[in-house]
Scaffold this motif. Structure first.
Motif, mmCIF file in Angstrom:
data_model
loop_
_atom_site.group_PDB
_atom_site.id
_atom_site.type_symbol
_atom_site.label_atom_id
_atom_site.label_comp_id
_atom_site.label_asym_id
_atom_site.label_seq_id
_atom_site.Cartn_x
_atom_site.Cartn_y
_atom_site.Cartn_z
ATOM 1 N N HIS A 182 0.839 -1.195 0.000
ATOM 2 C CA HIS A 182 0.000 0.000 0.000
ATOM 3 C C HIS A 182 0.878 1.252 0.000
ATOM 4 C CE1 HIS A 182 -3.716 -2.250 0.829
ATOM 5 N NE2 HIS A 182 -2.973 -2.994 1.624
ATOM 6 N N HIS A 183 0.510 2.222 -0.815
ATOM 7 C CA HIS A 183 1.207 3.500 -0.866
ATOM 8 C C HIS A 183 0.225 4.638 -0.612
ATOM 9 C CE1 HIS A 183 5.070 1.977 -2.412
ATOM 10 N NE2 HIS A 183 4.340 1.107 -3.105
ATOM 11 N N SER A 184 0.760 5.795 -0.259
ATOM 12 C CA SER A 184 -0.070 6.934 0.124
ATOM 13 C C SER A 184 -0.411 7.821 -1.064
ATOM 14 C CB SER A 184 0.648 7.783 1.187
ATOM 15 O OG SER A 184 0.711 7.097 2.415
ATOM 16 N N PHE A 185 -1.647 8.336 -1.031
ATOM 17 C CA PHE A 185 -2.090 9.347 -1.991
ATOM 18 C C PHE A 185 -3.116 10.222 -1.266
ATOM 19 C CE2 PHE A 185 -4.387 10.935 -5.790
ATOM 20 C CZ PHE A 185 -3.301 11.445 -6.480
ATOM 21 N N PRO A 186 -2.649 11.149 -0.419
ATOM 22 C CA PRO A 186 -3.565 11.972 0.380
ATOM 23 C C PRO A 186 -4.497 12.796 -0.500
ATOM 24 C CG PRO A 186 -1.312 12.162 1.181
ATOM 25 C CD PRO A 186 -1.240 11.463 -0.141
ATOM 26 N N LEU A 187 -5.762 12.866 -0.080
ATOM 27 C CA LEU A 187 -6.769 13.585 -0.854
ATOM 28 C C LEU A 187 -7.309 14.817 -0.144
ATOM 29 C CD1 LEU A 187 -8.871 10.535 -2.115
ATOM 30 C CD2 LEU A 187 -7.134 11.811 -3.381
ATOM 31 N N SER A 188 -6.972 14.982 1.114
ATOM 32 C CA SER A 188 -7.619 16.055 1.880
ATOM 33 C C SER A 188 -6.605 16.972 2.553
ATOM 34 C CB SER A 188 -8.560 15.448 2.928
ATOM 35 O OG SER A 188 -7.861 14.543 3.760
ATOM 36 N N SER A 189 -5.471 17.204 1.906
ATOM 37 C CA SER A 189 -4.450 18.062 2.505
ATOM 38 C C SER A 189 -4.920 19.497 2.670
ATOM 39 C CB SER A 189 -3.181 18.033 1.637
ATOM 40 O OG SER A 189 -2.633 16.731 1.585
ATOM 41 N N ASP A 212 -3.307 13.868 6.304
ATOM 42 C CA ASP A 212 -1.848 13.875 6.151
ATOM 43 C C ASP A 212 -1.151 13.119 7.278
ATOM 44 O OD1 ASP A 212 -2.248 15.333 3.879
ATOM 45 O OD2 ASP A 212 -1.294 17.172 4.596
ATOM 46 N N LEU A 213 -1.578 13.369 8.527
ATOM 47 C CA LEU A 213 -0.925 12.699 9.649
ATOM 48 C C LEU A 213 -1.199 11.196 9.612
ATOM 49 C CD1 LEU A 213 0.846 13.511 12.068
ATOM 50 C CD2 LEU A 213 -1.226 13.480 13.482
ATOM 51 N N ALA A 214 -2.388 10.794 9.187
ATOM 52 C CA ALA A 214 -2.701 9.367 9.076
ATOM 53 C C ALA A 214 -1.773 8.695 8.074
ATOM 54 C CB ALA A 214 -4.164 9.179 8.674
ATOM 55 N N LYS A 258 -15.005 5.467 13.212
ATOM 56 C CA LYS A 258 -14.247 6.282 14.158
ATOM 57 C C LYS A 258 -13.230 7.149 13.424
ATOM 58 C CE LYS A 258 -14.504 2.931 17.965
ATOM 59 N NZ LYS A 258 -13.689 2.070 18.871
ATOM 60 N N PRO A 259 -12.880 8.316 13.980
ATOM 61 C CA PRO A 259 -11.912 9.203 13.304
ATOM 62 C C PRO A 259 -10.490 8.646 13.368
ATOM 63 C CG PRO A 259 -12.480 10.079 15.465
ATOM 64 C CD PRO A 259 -13.394 8.898 15.235
ATOM 65 N N VAL A 260 -9.696 8.999 12.362
ATOM 66 C CA VAL A 260 -8.287 8.573 12.302
ATOM 67 C C VAL A 260 -7.415 9.762 11.898
ATOM 68 C CG1 VAL A 260 -8.733 6.139 11.800
ATOM 69 C CG2 VAL A 260 -8.659 7.783 9.921
ATOM 70 N N PHE A 261 -7.762 10.945 12.396
ATOM 71 C CA PHE A 261 -7.122 12.168 11.912
ATOM 72 C C PHE A 261 -6.134 12.781 12.898
ATOM 73 C CE2 PHE A 261 -11.545 11.974 10.305
ATOM 74 C CZ PHE A 261 -11.247 11.641 8.994
ATOM 75 N N SER A 262 -6.388 12.664 14.182
ATOM 76 C CA SER A 262 -5.551 13.330 15.172
ATOM 77 C C SER A 262 -4.447 12.401 15.678
ATOM 78 C CB SER A 262 -6.393 13.792 16.363
ATOM 79 O OG SER A 262 -6.789 12.679 17.153
ATOM 80 N N THR A 293 6.362 6.124 18.102
ATOM 81 C CA THR A 293 5.392 6.560 17.097
ATOM 82 C C THR A 293 5.014 8.012 17.313
ATOM 83 O OG1 THR A 293 4.502 4.299 16.964
ATOM 84 C CG2 THR A 293 3.136 6.077 16.073
ATOM 85 N N ARG A 294 4.821 8.391 18.566
ATOM 86 C CA ARG A 294 4.478 9.781 18.874
ATOM 87 C C ARG A 294 5.567 10.740 18.369
ATOM 88 N NH1 ARG A 294 1.301 11.941 22.824
ATOM 89 N NH2 ARG A 294 1.198 9.935 23.948
ATOM 90 N N GLN A 295 6.812 10.398 18.622
ATOM 91 C CA GLN A 295 7.913 11.257 18.191
ATOM 92 C C GLN A 295 8.000 11.331 16.665
ATOM 93 O OE1 GLN A 295 11.575 10.058 20.068
ATOM 94 N NE2 GLN A 295 10.695 10.103 22.134
ATOM 95 N N ALA A 296 7.807 10.196 15.998
ATOM 96 C CA ALA A 296 7.868 10.180 14.528
ATOM 97 C C ALA A 296 6.807 11.085 13.926
ATOM 98 C CB ALA A 296 7.711 8.762 14.012
ATOM 99 N N LEU A 297 5.616 11.070 14.518
ATOM 100 C CA LEU A 297 4.523 11.889 13.987
ATOM 101 C C LEU A 297 4.698 13.354 14.372
ATOM 102 C CD1 LEU A 297 1.429 9.551 14.541
ATOM 103 C CD2 LEU A 297 2.893 9.783 12.534
ATOM 104 N N ALA A 298 5.107 13.596 15.606
ATOM 105 C CA ALA A 298 5.286 14.978 16.057
ATOM 106 C C ALA A 298 6.388 15.680 15.263
ATOM 107 C CB ALA A 298 5.602 15.008 17.551
#
Length: 216
Positions: free
Chosen positions: A25-32, A87-89, A118-122, A140-145
């Motif tokens: 699976h690869h990323s293709f964000p649609l809601s940036s 984007d963060l997801a 359920k949301p997966v955005f934050s 994981t927190r550090q990688a995302l932050a």
């Protein structure tokens, strides 16, 4: 929760050469363009971004839900969901993939969002998935932050556009066949067979057995 594998996974499972197939699976964000601190109803998002509302929005999303149900994915919530900046997801998915959890992480995101609504955005939404995936929460927190995988996600999206993607889902088979939009498993299975046959021509059987040529 999702009742079974996705159409793509079902197609691979039915494919005669499934052991030769790797699904990535690869990323293709649609809601940036969406704000990072807000969510919208699917109805509102369709109206704001595409001018689609009322019965047209209902019909288009129900078709997707019906296709999912036909593949054994139930419940599969689309119209009644909330949408937001993903984007963060996608950065979370890239981080999980780097830890060897590509398929598991994508399945978890889809199950949580489409299956449970359920949301997966934050950041908190995503960190809630770490234990089930076997990911270290603080890492994981550090990688995302620190947005360590932001550039990786952008590179994924750029590659998809070069291959012809304008939306999601967009499936690429053998680097040559681009399949836009949601497809059923029968369609994807046919494409897997076509790609296989194109790259694995039949070998002649029978060794040196006599055969007719142009001169008889």
């Amino acid at each position: 929760m999702r009742a079974g594998p996705s159409p793509g996974q079902r197609a691979v499972e039915r494919f005669e050469h499934a052991g030769e197939v790797e699904v990535v699976h690869h990323s293709f964000p649609l809601s940036s363009s969406f704000p990072e601190d807000r969510t919208f109803s699917v109805r509102e998002a369709l109206l704001r971004r595409h001018g689609v509302g009322g019965g047209q929005a209902e019909a288009s999303t129900r078709r997707v839900e019906a296709l999912a149900a036909g593949e054994g994915l139930s419940p599969y919530r689309v119209l009644d969901n909330q949408v937001g900046n993903t984007d963060l997801a996608h950065e979370f998915l890239a981080h999980a993939s780097a830890q060897g959890k590509n398929r598991e992480a994508w399945d978890a995101i889809f199950d949580t969002y489409f299956g449970e609504g359920k949301p997966v955005f934050s950041l908190d939404d995503l960190l809630a998935l770490t234990d089930a995936l076997g990911l270290e929460r603080e890492q994981t927190r550090q990688a995302l932050a620190q947005h360590r995988y932001r550039e990786h996600v952008r590179d994924d999206a750029a590659r998809a556009r070069r291959l012809g993607a304008t939306g999601a889902p967009f499936i690429v088979i053998d680097g040559r066949y681009g399949v836009p939009g949601a497809q059923d498993s029968d369609t994807l299975l046919d494409l897997l067979r076509t790609a296989w046959d194109d790259t694995h021509p039949l070998a002649p059987a029978g060794g040196d057995a006599p055969a007719c040529g142009p001169d008889g």
